[in-house]
Design an enzyme around this catalytic site. Structure first.
Site, short mmCIF file in Angstrom:
data_model
loop_
_atom_site.label_atom_id
_atom_site.label_comp_id
_atom_site.label_asym_id
_atom_site.label_seq_id
_atom_site.Cartn_x
_atom_site.Cartn_y
_atom_site.Cartn_z
N GLY A 127 0.83 -1.11 0.14
CA GLY A 127 0.07 -0.02 0.09
C GLY A 127 0.80 1.23 0.16
N THR A 128 -0.01 2.37 0.19
CA THR A 128 0.89 3.68 0.24
C THR A 128 1.56 3.80 1.53
OG1 THR A 128 -0.86 4.78 0.72
CG2 THR A 128 -0.31 4.93 -1.64
N MET A 129 2.21 4.92 1.91
CA MET A 129 2.43 5.33 3.23
C MET A 129 1.22 5.55 4.03
SD MET A 129 5.92 7.68 2.78
CE MET A 129 4.90 9.02 2.03
N ASP A 130 1.32 5.70 5.20
CA ASP A 130 0.05 5.84 6.24
C ASP A 130 -1.12 5.11 5.91
OD1 ASP A 130 1.48 8.07 6.86
OD2 ASP A 130 0.76 9.52 5.28
N CYS A 131 -1.08 3.86 5.39
CA CYS A 131 -2.03 2.76 5.32
C CYS A 131 -2.02 1.95 6.28
CB CYS A 131 -2.24 2.27 3.97
SG CYS A 131 -1.03 0.95 3.62
N GLY A 132 -0.86 1.81 7.18
CA GLY A 132 -0.88 1.00 8.36
C GLY A 132 0.01 -0.27 8.28
N SER A 162 3.20 -1.19 8.94
CA SER A 162 4.09 -1.53 9.85
C SER A 162 3.36 -1.65 11.17
CB SER A 162 5.00 -0.15 10.37
OG SER A 162 5.92 -0.09 9.17
N GLU A 168 9.27 -2.87 5.68
CA GLU A 168 10.16 -1.92 4.77
C GLU A 168 10.64 -2.89 3.63
OE1 GLU A 168 9.47 0.97 4.98
OE2 GLU A 168 9.23 1.46 7.27
N ALA A 169 9.93 -3.98 3.06
CA ALA A 169 10.50 -4.98 2.14
C ALA A 169 10.81 -4.07 0.69
CB ALA A 169 9.53 -5.94 2.04
#
Length: 230
Positions: free
Chosen positions: A9-14, A16, A87-88
């Site tokens: 997904g994009t950043m900020d989509c949860g 991690s 962070e793959a």
């Protein structure tokens, strides 16, 4: 049957946050796993989420052979049922192939989490190889939102407040990069990414600093004029 699953997904989509939850769920059922990450925003050897949760992790260097690392621990008597790999997108294609081998030859589940495309909307090499090899690719259900309220689909890089579309593929956000200035990232819908319209640029174009403009005619592209038909 073990699987290689890529949660994207994009950043900020949860991503991690889900990686932490995945580790918790499996360990709560008596399974034993290893957590890997690379270039986490919180530093080395840690997996952190934007919600403030974090846990220790093994840092993936460019030279690390993931197959050797896991086999070495298993040979030493350590039980390993699953891997969480955050962070793959920053892993090399070779390291992704090593993860696939771990699944196939060791029967270890691998749950990889990462961004699909960079700030230029080009696939990260690690993400590209994961899409090619994964048993399943899952787009996360939690939608990151553009400033306009639409679903965010792209990751924009902002340097000193200005969106850029050229530069090194990997630059960690919220950092000072010498002559390059302060680097930040913002998620945008495709429409506003193509118009280079970040939230800050939208506010600057608005008649009122309190209101974001939703009229797309204020988002001019240098390549061609924007008309109401667009």
């Amino acid at each position: 049957m073990a699987e290689l699953v890529f949660f994207s997904g994009t950043m900020d989509c949860g991503k991690s946050t889900l990686a932490l939850q995945m580790d918790h769920n499996h360990s709560a059922r008596g399974r034993v796993g290893l957590i890997f990450t690379k270039m986490d925003r919180a530093g080395s050897n840690v997996l952190s989420s934007r919600l403030g949760l974090s846990t220790g992790a093994l840092e993936v260097s460019d030279e690390l052979d993931l197959w050797d690392a896991v086999v070495g621990r298993a040979t030493a008597g350590q039980r390993i049922d699953y891997l969480v790999c955050d962070e793959a997108q920053f892993y090399s294609p070779r390291q992704v192939e090593q993860l696939a081998r771990i699944v196939d030859e060791m029967d270890v589940d691998v749950f990889a989490f990462g961004i699909t495309a960079d700030f230029r909307t080009e696939l990260f090499p690690g993400s590209k190889r994961l899409i090619e090899l994964a048993d399943r690719v899952q787009v996360l259900q939690v939608e990151a939102l553009c400033w306009c309220g639409r679903r965010a689909t792209t990751n924009a890089r902002v340097v000193d407040g200005v969106m850029v579309v050229e530069g090194e593929q990997v630059v960690v956000g919220d950092t000072q990069t010498g002559g390059a200035g302060v680097v930040e990232y913002e998620v945008l819908c495709r429409r506003h990414y193509m118009r280079r319209m970040t939230a800050q640029a939208a506010r600057a174009a608005s008649l009122s600093p309190e209101v974001l403009p939703f009229d797309l005619d204020v988002c001019a592209l240098p390549a061609r004029p924007i008309t109401q038909a667009d």
